[in-house]
Design a protein around this motif. Structure first.
Motif, short mmCIF file in Angstrom:
data_model
loop_
_atom_site.label_atom_id
_atom_site.label_comp_id
_atom_site.label_asym_id
_atom_site.label_seq_id
_atom_site.Cartn_x
_atom_site.Cartn_y
_atom_site.Cartn_z
N MET A 267 -0.25 -11.05 -11.83
CA MET A 267 0.96 -10.03 -11.73
C MET A 267 1.22 -9.52 -13.23
N ALA A 268 1.57 -8.56 -13.25
CA ALA A 268 2.01 -7.95 -14.73
C ALA A 268 3.12 -7.43 -14.68
N ASN A 269 3.86 -7.31 -16.09
CA ASN A 269 4.86 -6.48 -16.50
C ASN A 269 4.62 -5.12 -17.02
N ILE A 270 5.14 -4.36 -16.15
CA ILE A 270 4.51 -2.91 -16.47
C ILE A 270 5.61 -1.96 -16.84
N ILE B 168 4.39 12.24 -9.49
CA ILE B 168 3.29 11.10 -9.34
C ILE B 168 3.78 9.71 -10.03
N GLY B 169 4.53 9.65 -10.98
CA GLY B 169 5.08 8.49 -11.69
C GLY B 169 5.70 7.75 -10.63
N SER B 170 6.51 8.10 -9.56
CA SER B 170 7.47 7.65 -8.51
C SER B 170 6.68 7.01 -7.47
N HIS B 171 5.63 7.76 -7.14
CA HIS B 171 4.46 7.13 -6.16
C HIS B 171 3.90 6.04 -6.78
N LEU B 172 3.37 6.10 -8.21
CA LEU B 172 2.83 5.03 -8.82
C LEU B 172 3.75 3.80 -8.51
N VAL B 173 5.16 3.92 -9.17
CA VAL B 173 5.95 2.83 -9.28
C VAL B 173 6.02 2.30 -7.81
N ASP B 174 6.20 2.74 -6.82
CA ASP B 174 6.31 2.35 -5.55
C ASP B 174 4.98 1.38 -5.37
N ARG B 175 3.78 1.94 -5.42
CA ARG B 175 2.62 0.95 -5.31
C ARG B 175 2.83 -0.14 -6.22
N LEU B 176 2.98 -0.01 -7.25
CA LEU B 176 2.90 -1.23 -8.48
C LEU B 176 3.91 -2.42 -7.97
N ILE B 177 4.98 -1.79 -7.41
CA ILE B 177 6.08 -2.74 -6.79
C ILE B 177 5.53 -3.47 -5.79
N ARG B 178 4.89 -2.83 -4.90
CA ARG B 178 4.20 -3.31 -3.58
C ARG B 178 3.09 -4.27 -3.89
N ARG C 223 6.17 -6.44 -11.81
CA ARG C 223 7.58 -6.47 -12.35
C ARG C 223 7.39 -5.30 -12.94
N VAL C 224 8.31 -3.95 -13.02
CA VAL C 224 8.11 -2.70 -13.52
C VAL C 224 9.34 -2.08 -13.91
N VAL C 225 9.29 -1.66 -15.23
CA VAL C 225 10.41 -0.76 -16.05
C VAL C 225 9.98 0.54 -15.85
N ALA D 65 12.25 2.50 -4.90
CA ALA D 65 12.18 1.60 -6.02
C ALA D 65 13.63 1.03 -6.61
N LEU D 66 14.72 1.60 -6.65
CA LEU D 66 15.87 1.22 -6.99
C LEU D 66 16.34 0.18 -6.31
N LYS D 67 15.90 0.14 -4.86
CA LYS D 67 16.49 -0.90 -4.12
C LYS D 67 15.76 -2.33 -4.35
N SER D 68 14.63 -2.17 -5.25
CA SER D 68 13.89 -3.32 -5.32
C SER D 68 14.49 -4.25 -6.54
N GLY D 69 14.38 -5.30 -6.40
CA GLY D 69 14.83 -6.42 -7.56
C GLY D 69 13.69 -6.49 -8.87
N ALA D 70 12.54 -5.96 -8.33
CA ALA D 70 11.35 -5.90 -8.96
C ALA D 70 11.51 -4.69 -10.20
N PHE D 71 12.29 -3.68 -10.14
CA PHE D 71 12.30 -2.57 -10.74
C PHE D 71 13.58 -2.39 -11.34
N SER D 72 13.36 -1.79 -12.82
CA SER D 72 14.69 -1.44 -13.54
C SER D 72 14.28 0.05 -14.06
N PHE D 73 15.33 0.52 -14.33
CA PHE D 73 15.04 1.78 -14.81
C PHE D 73 16.08 2.30 -16.15
N PHE D 74 15.40 3.00 -17.01
CA PHE D 74 16.01 3.51 -18.36
C PHE D 74 16.12 5.05 -18.26
N GLU D 75 16.95 5.64 -18.75
CA GLU D 75 16.94 7.22 -18.97
C GLU D 75 16.82 7.23 -20.44
#
Ligand SMILES: NC(=O)c1ccc[n+]([C@@H]2O[C@H](COP(=O)([O-])OP(=O)(O)OC[C@H]3O[C@@H](n4cnc5c(N)ncnc54)[C@H](O)[C@@H]3O)[C@@H](O)[C@H]2O)c1
Length: 316
Positions: free
Chosen positions: A1-4, A13-23, A27-29, A45-55
């Motif tokens: 598993m990778a840090n991505i 597309i990015g949001s679908h990709l994020v969902d898939r990588l978390i699944r 660990r996804v930022v 994604a924002l409900k998952s502990g494996a995801f963080s987001f930065f604007e």
């Protein structure tokens, strides 16, 4: 598993990709400046502990030094770009900033932070106008849109980084991608227009434009497949169906779904906007040789996406 790291994470597309990588257990930022993306696309994604987001604006000069996700990233999926090709025809600076400079800054960021692997969303637009079914080695490459030009320049910058310090790059060249959470594109535009004027649909161009259409779930599957199965330092693949669908058919499908009986009014000429490639076909022989067996037709992808986008935008 990778840090991505996923740039353009709040986009279509990015949001679908994020969902898939978390699944898949990564660990996804995610980073996005919300130019076209929406926070709502990241609802799951924002409900998952494996995801963080930065604007952040990834094209900004201080991005490489300033952006710190709080953990070491080894793999970057660079999806951020200007996806509005027509806007780049009016102001080429949009593509310079959001398509080329974002790539340049991502590469700077990766070098500083020791991230060695890049996956890049490129496009059929790099090929320009071509008569034959396009293979990865079709050329010479003369794009006809600023968008395509800046994507090609971005591919060139990635190739140069591979020579100097980057460990691996996967370049995905895909055509029109469609499906839920779309932020742009013909189906999205038609649905929005019919919301405002349910009795008439104005279409850019005469409707004879014919292109391949790929559903976003199949795109994400194919990108992950390539990432797992290809093993060169530089991998570059067309992704998409080999058939196509006309804009006329898309207009009729949207009208039938969201506003039956609406009159469709076509514009003059066979192009929707400056830089629009009106007709092309893809060869995906290279992808199939790698073992890919996906094969949804353009028309099936369009029908599925029309239903999804209509549900999202019309509540029905
Ligand atoms: N959708 C398609 O048909 C298609 C076809 C070929 C290639 N692509 C490529 O796929 C990628 C994703 O496209 P999409 O369709 O999801 O478009 P999109 O506009 O929905 O997603 C792109 C995201 O990047 C973000 N972004 C733009 N500039 C930014 C910046 N400077 N800093 C941070 N974020 C920024 C936007 O806000 C948006 O959320 C893009 O690179 C696009 O060029 C898309």
């Amino acid at each position: 598993m990778a840090n991505i790291l996923v740039t353009g994470a709040a986009g279509f597309i990015g949001s679908h990709l994020v969902d898939r990588l978390i699944r898949d257990g990564h660990r996804v930022v995610g980073v996005d400046n919300f130019r076209l993306g929406r926070r709502g696309n990241l609802g799951d994604a924002l409900k998952s502990g494996a995801f963080s987001f930065f604007e952040h604006d990834v094209s900004a000069g201080d991005f490489p030094g300033k952006f710190d996700p709080g953990f070491a990233v080894e793999w970057v999926w660079h999806m951020a770009a200007n996806s509005d090709i027509a806007a780049g025809g009016v102001d080429p600076g949009v593509d310079l900033k959001d398509t080329f400079l974002t790539t340049f800054r991502v590469l700077e960021w990766m070098k500083i932070h020791g991230a060695g692997r890049l996956a890049f969303a490129s496009t059929s637009a790099v090929y320009g106008m071509r008569e034959e079914a396009i293979t990865e080695d079709s050329g010479p490459l003369f794009p006809i849109s600023n968008y395509g030009a800046m994507k090609l320049a971005a591919e060139a910058a990635i190739s140069a980084a591979l020579e100097a310090w980057l460990g691996r790059a996967d370049i995905f060249r895909f055509p029109n991608v469609i499906g839920a959470r779309a932020t742009h594109g013909a189906i999205f535009d038609f649905v929005q227009k019919l919301r405002v004027t349910p009795e008439v649909l104005e279409v850019l161009g005469d409707g004879t434009q014919r292109k391949p259409y790929l559903h976003v779930t199949e795109l994400v599957e194919a990108m992950i497949f390539i990432a797992e199965c290809a093993d060169a330092k530089l991998n570059y693949f067309n992704i998409g169906p080999e058939d196509d669908v006309s804009v006329r058919t898309i207009a009729e499908e949207v009208v039938a779904r969201v506003s039956p009986g609406a009159v469709i009014r076509y514009g003059p000429g066979g192009r929707g906007w400056v830089g629009d490639v009106p007709r092309f076909r893809y060869s995906t022989a290279k992808l199939r040789e790698l073992g890919w067996t996906g094969g949804t037709s353009s028309l099936d992808a369009v029908r599925r996406a029309v239903d999804e986008i209509a549900r999202e935008n019309q509540g029905g």
